[in-house]
Design an enzyme around this catalytic site. Structure first.
Site: not given
Lengths: 552, 532
Positions: B246, B333, B369
């Site tokens: 990410y 997440i 999320k």
């Protein structure tokens, strides 16, 4: 291999370069000249120097490596080394021991991770944070949270006078919320329903919604009685004034730099400014003789002392209205500060979070107003504000950085990814702050109640023979209890604090927590009380003050 | 600058070490011997120069890790004592010149610089000219931000029914008002922690239970990561991170902490799953460079690939961390945003079944999320390490969640009927979108890596790039952004070692948008194929 190199160095300039740079000569020596420091050895110094010099060199290198490794966070201290190696005679070898030490240091790191049962270490900088929770300020707050006073439920609990929180006007906020919360958060029927959920659930700009910035700018100028107007595009919103201060500390100073802070100062500056940033605070003592007001001479002295120590001062942090004393900085002082900052080319961070919580008749002057009137270079001025005090909403966590410096704004906006405000709260505040009728009413009523409490509380203390510094702002008064401490020292002060906390059961903030240079001063926050609590507090203090007067 | 110190300084030292030899000193010039010897003056000056050069080289290499995470430090520290007085006199000088511009800190100026990663450039571009089906049909379509808009209707419905009661309480009494406006614990309300623990275990299919007392709440997963990084590593230390990762990690983990991220490359042949041998190799290399590795940062389900780490991999990661005595941060997440058939295994679950030192395991979670509430800014640190928990709790003073939001979420998460329905519906909708999107790409001849979770797919466009290199990839990315007007994340922004991969987030679209996106990609794909 060192020998080889030296043998070769004797021949010509080119050779020297070649061998020294390649740093790995093959060992084919036949020469008589096999001792490392050939030149020296053949000279007057003799054998002794030839062996002592490399030894010393090696010793310094080790010293350097050791220091370098044990404290990786502090900048490596090369001076000794640089000294040793730069001048070291014959030592093209000087560089060789270096290599050997290097590989050894690795082998030393090596075994520790291999040892199977070892605990997982936390970082060494976090130890500062772990150790940080035991000041009287924290102990007092913890004590209150374990055993809080309640008029009916827990009449023997500890009364909170140590937290600058305003509960005098919560009823106003409650009424507004009860009426408007739903519409404020989800919006009315004007926009489509889907748009509204979008505005709170999805990603929003980290540095705050533009609508809220506009509303906050308006509120700030309303609180300061329209003396200044604030430009919303110079605002960065953060999750409380605490991260606002930390972000400014990150942006204005590098690790090892320092800020000058007049004392007594708000105890948590030590965390907000220093903890994660590696920045220092240099306290600049103010004294009771000057009513704890700031003097430029003291600043100048502290600045020069820091310079002598080799510490770079990057700015001054002031609180206006000051916390914990509660006095206001007048126009001349503000001009003086600006001149000083300009002369030294440093920043000014002005914490004006109590700007709207004034209760005296003196006028509050914002740094922004001074900047507006004069054509100073504005890049060095940064204002911190928040809604925790003046709107009594500490739970909402809303802080403001107001800066005139483009770079600071750009960096702060990016750093708000770590400290942004929840969107539902932002929506709610937009409506609340835009309701100017409510806000004006709130400010007026709140100020009236604040003044009422201040007068009552100070009068109560006076009856006990305790004087307070005349103050004009804030939720607290700065009380002189020098007459009650057994010895005129920090120890005496903390003894009295301990008695107040454990015997009288009132939690106050001792001056030493605020880095006050004179012992015997205490901060009393009176805005978490109701009018009915004041006699209870006074009675509790009276009991202690009587026992204290006896022995002395 | 160093000269005056040395002779006096090291002489006593050497005497101390070898007191025996009390030779008559005639040594006045440092290199006297050499100078008087055959080499003469040249050697006398050359040798110290060479020495100094090597010393500088060494210092530079030794410090390089830090300089890359924070370009300001080296100049500052290398000059430590020798330059300090000089630099302060310099600041003095400029201040005398009355209009000296005041400088910000060097770390701030590096942060303030304009974004250079394509990830952020793309996001900025979208915010200037965002696509809207009706208002701006020629705008840029956002496929670069992993945000889930598929279930906003469910959230909205719940809010419209429960909002008022959840924030101020049904009676609007004094106690409940003080529960939202007054100071609250910075690390989150205990009630919310309890509800959060319940939600996390619900999301993970009830396989694990979480202890609320091991939890610290932060304003988003972003500060949760930064906080852990502060707590686990010192400046100059490093974390191993499997790539592709990410793009935000570079900011979260490095910006303010001075910590380095060491990419550990995963390849398509392994389905982008991390191998322990690659980790081991990276660990050893770092050690050779003198960089101390303090932990591994994994995301599971992986972002941007979307695959899950199998139980065995988690198991061997634990063994590896034990062997090297390092930490593991598991970013979970996306744990509830599953769309495939694979089984998600939380690090907490593996830990439960294993007899191992748990204090090195830290899990990051959040509601951005799985509950599609990124605007609420709620993140979680779940750690088994007491010191980390204590420190993180204290650090939340800089990143705490607004109390009204906490009250609201406490009731929302405690409404288990709502959360159960939400989780089910959400998974179903993500699956439908995923299948539609992947099928659309497949028609264009573009394949995706096999994935079972996440709000994105990892698309192989290596057939479309003009040259098999990062440059070729960025060329295609520019075309997609400026001609096709879709913003995707190129693999290079995720530090992927193989060029030609792109992350496409499909959950901010609606079903009607998919044909438009596919059509836009098709046009670019055709020009790419014809030119090659």
């Amino acid at each position: 291999m060192t020998r080889t190199r030296f043998a070769l160095t004797g021949t010509s300039e080119q050779d020297t370069k070649l061998t020294t740079t390649s740093s790995r000569g093959e060992g084919g020596t036949v020469m008589r000249i096999i001792v490392p420091l050939q030149g020296v050895v053949q000279g007057r110094g003799g054998l002794f120097l030839g062996s002592v010099i490399p030894c010393a060199l090696f010793y310094f290198l080790q010293l350097y490596l050791k220091r370098h490794r044990s404290a990786p966070s502090t900048p490596p201290p090369p001076p000794k080394d640089a000294a040793a190696s730069s001048y070291q005679p014959s030592s093209s070898e000087g560089q060789l021991p270096e290599v050997s030490v290097l590989s050894r240091s690795f082998s030393r790191i090596h075994p520790s991770p291999k040892s199977p049962g070892g605990p997982a270490y936390v970082s060494s900088r976090v130890n500062l944070v772990l150790k940080g929770g035991d000041s009287p300020y924290d102990i007092g707050l913890r004590k209150v949270s374990e055993d809080p006073y309640h008029e009916a439920g827990n009449p023997d609990g500890v009364i909170q006078l140590g937290l600058a929180e305003n509960k005098l006007s919560l009823d106003l906020v409650r009424d507004w919320l009860a009426e408007n919360a739903r519409e404020a958060m989800l919006g009315g029927g004007r926009n489509g329903e889907e748009l509204n959920i979008d505005g709170i659930a999805s990603y929003q700009p980290f540095d705050g919604l533009m609508e809220l910035k506009v509303a906050v700018a308006e509120f700030m100028s309303q609180v300061m009685e329209k003396a200044v107007s604030f430009n919303p595009s110079q605002i960065v919103l953060t999750a409380g004034a605490t991260p606002a201060i930390e972000i400014l500390s990150f942006c204005l100073a590098d690790t090892g730099n320092a800020f000058l802070v007049p004392t007594p100062y708000y105890p948590c500056f030590d965390r907000d400014v220093k903890w994660r940033t590696g920045v220092e605070i240099i306290p600049v003592p103010c004294r009771s003789g000057d009513n704890f007001s700031l003097s430029i001479t003291a600043l100048d002295r502290a600045f020069n002392q820091a310079k002598k120590r080799g510490t770079k001062v990057r700015g001054i942090i002031i609180s206006n209205p000051s916390n914990p004393v509660g006095n206001l900085l007048n126009r001349e002082t503000l001009y003086g500060l600006l001149d000083f900052a300009r002369e030294k080319n440093i920043h000014i961070v002005s914490n004006e979070i109590f700007a709207g919580s004034t209760h005296g008749n003196k006028e509050f002057v914002s740094m922004a107003e001074i900047i507006d009137l004069e054509d100073f270079d504005r890049n060095r001025v940064h204002i911190v504000y928040g809604l925790s005090k003046d709107l009594s909403l500490p739970g909402f966590r809303v802080g403001v950085i107001y800066s005139f410096n483009e770079n600071v704004l750009a960096a702060a906006k990016k750093l708000t990814r770590f400290s942004s405000i929840s969107a539902p709260s932002q929506r709610l505040l937009i409506s609340m702050l835009s309701d100017t009728k409510f806000i004006q009413q709130f400010i007026d009523i709140n100020r009236g109640r604040l003044r009422g409490m201040y007068v009552k509380f100070v009068a109560g203390l006076k009856q006990l023979g305790i004087e307070c510094i005349k103050s004009n702002g804030g939720f607290y008064c700065w009380a002189d209890m020098r007459g009650l401490i057994r010895s005129y020292s920090e120890k005496g002060e903390l003894e009295l604090w301990d008695k107040l906390l454990n015997v009288a059961k009132v939690n106050v903030t001792p001056g030493s927590s605020c880095h006050c240079i004179e012992p015997g001063w205490f901060r009393f926050c009176f805005t978490t009380l109701t009018q009915k609590d004041i006699p209870v507090v006074m009675e509790r203090i009276r009991k202690i003050s009587e026992t204290c007067k006896y022995p002395s | 600058m160093t000269g005056p110190r040395s002779p006096e300084d090291y002489e006593p030292e050497s005497q101390a070490r070898k007191p025996a030899g009390a030779t008559a000193m005639r040594l006045v010039v440092p290199l006297q011997g050499v100078v008087q010897g055959s080499g003469g003056l040249i050697l006398g000056s050359l040798i110290p120069c060479a020495l100094f050069y090597f010393f500088q080289l060494y210092v530079k290499r030794h410090r390089s890790p830090r300089s890359d995470s924070n370009p300001t430090l080296p100049s500052q520290s290398s000059s430590n004592l020798t330059e300090l007085p000089r630099s302060s006199s310099r600041s003095n000088l400029s201040s005398r010149g009355s209009i000296g511009r005041v400088r910000v800190s060097s770390r701030a100026s590096s942060i303030a610089r304009p974004n250079d990663s394509p990830y952020y450039i793309g996001l900025d571009k979208v915010s200037e000219d965002a696509y809207d089906r009706f208002d701006n049909p020629n705008g840029i379509i956002q496929l670069g931000l992993s945000e889930n808009r598929l279930c906003f209707d469910l959230i909205e419905k719940w809010l419209s029914e429960n909002l008022k009661d959840s924030v101020i309480g049904s009676d609007g009494g004094y106690l409940s008002i003080s529960g939202i406006v007054a100071y609250q614990p910075f690390d989150g309300l205990m009630e919310l922690k309890g509800a959060m623990a319940g939600f996390m275990s619900q999301v993970m299919g009830g396989a694990v239970s979480f202890d609320p007392s091991q939890m610290v709440l932060t304003c988003g997963a972003t500060p949760a990561l930064e906080m852990l990084c502060f707590c686990l590593a010192d400046p100059g230390n490093a974390f191993l991170v499997p790539t592709p990762y990410y793009p935000g990690f570079d900011r979260d983990m490095r910006w303010r902490t001075g910590v380095e991220l060491i990419p550990v490359h995963c390849r398509r042949t392994d389905n982008f799953i991390i191998s322990i041998s690659a980790l081991d190799q990276a660990f050893n290399q770092a050690r050779k460079r003198g960089v101390k590795v303090r932990g591994i940062l994994i995301s599971n389900p992986a972002n941007p690939v979307g695959n899950l780490l199998p139980r065995e991999t988690l198991d061997s990661l634990l063994d590896f961390s034990q062997e090297k005595n390092i930490h593991i941060i598991a970013d979970e997440i996306f744990a509830g945003s599953m769309h495939g058939t694979g089984e998600f295994v939380s690090m907490a679950e593996v830990l439960d079944s294993k007899d191992i030192d748990k204090t090195r395991i830290h899990i990051v979670y959040g509601l951005s999320k799985d509950l599609s509430l990124p605007g609420f800014r709620v993140g979680v640190i779940y750690s088994f390490n007491d010191s980390v928990l204590v420190a993180a709790k204290r650090l939340t003073r800089f990143s705490s969640i607004s109390a009204p939001t906490q009250r609201l979420l406490t009731s929302m998460l405690s409404d288990t009927r709502f959360t159960r329905a939400y989780i089910e519906t959400n998974k179903k909708r993500i699956r439908e979108m995923h299948d539609l999107f992947v099928a659309g790409l497949k028609k264009l001849g573009i394949e995706c890596a096999l994935s079972s979770a996440g709000l994105y797919c990892w698309v192989d466009m290596s057939g479309l790039i003009p040259s098999y290199s990062e440059k070729g990839e960025l060329d295609l990315w520019v075309k997609l952004l400026n001609i096709a007007k879709i913003n995707v994340t190129p693999g290079s922004a995720c530090h992927c070692i193989e060029p030609g991969w792109f992350r496409c987030c499909f959950t901010s679209l609606s079903e009607e948008d998919i044909p438009i996106v596919i059509e836009r990609i098709r046009k670019v794909a055709e020009t790419c194929k014809s030119s090659s």
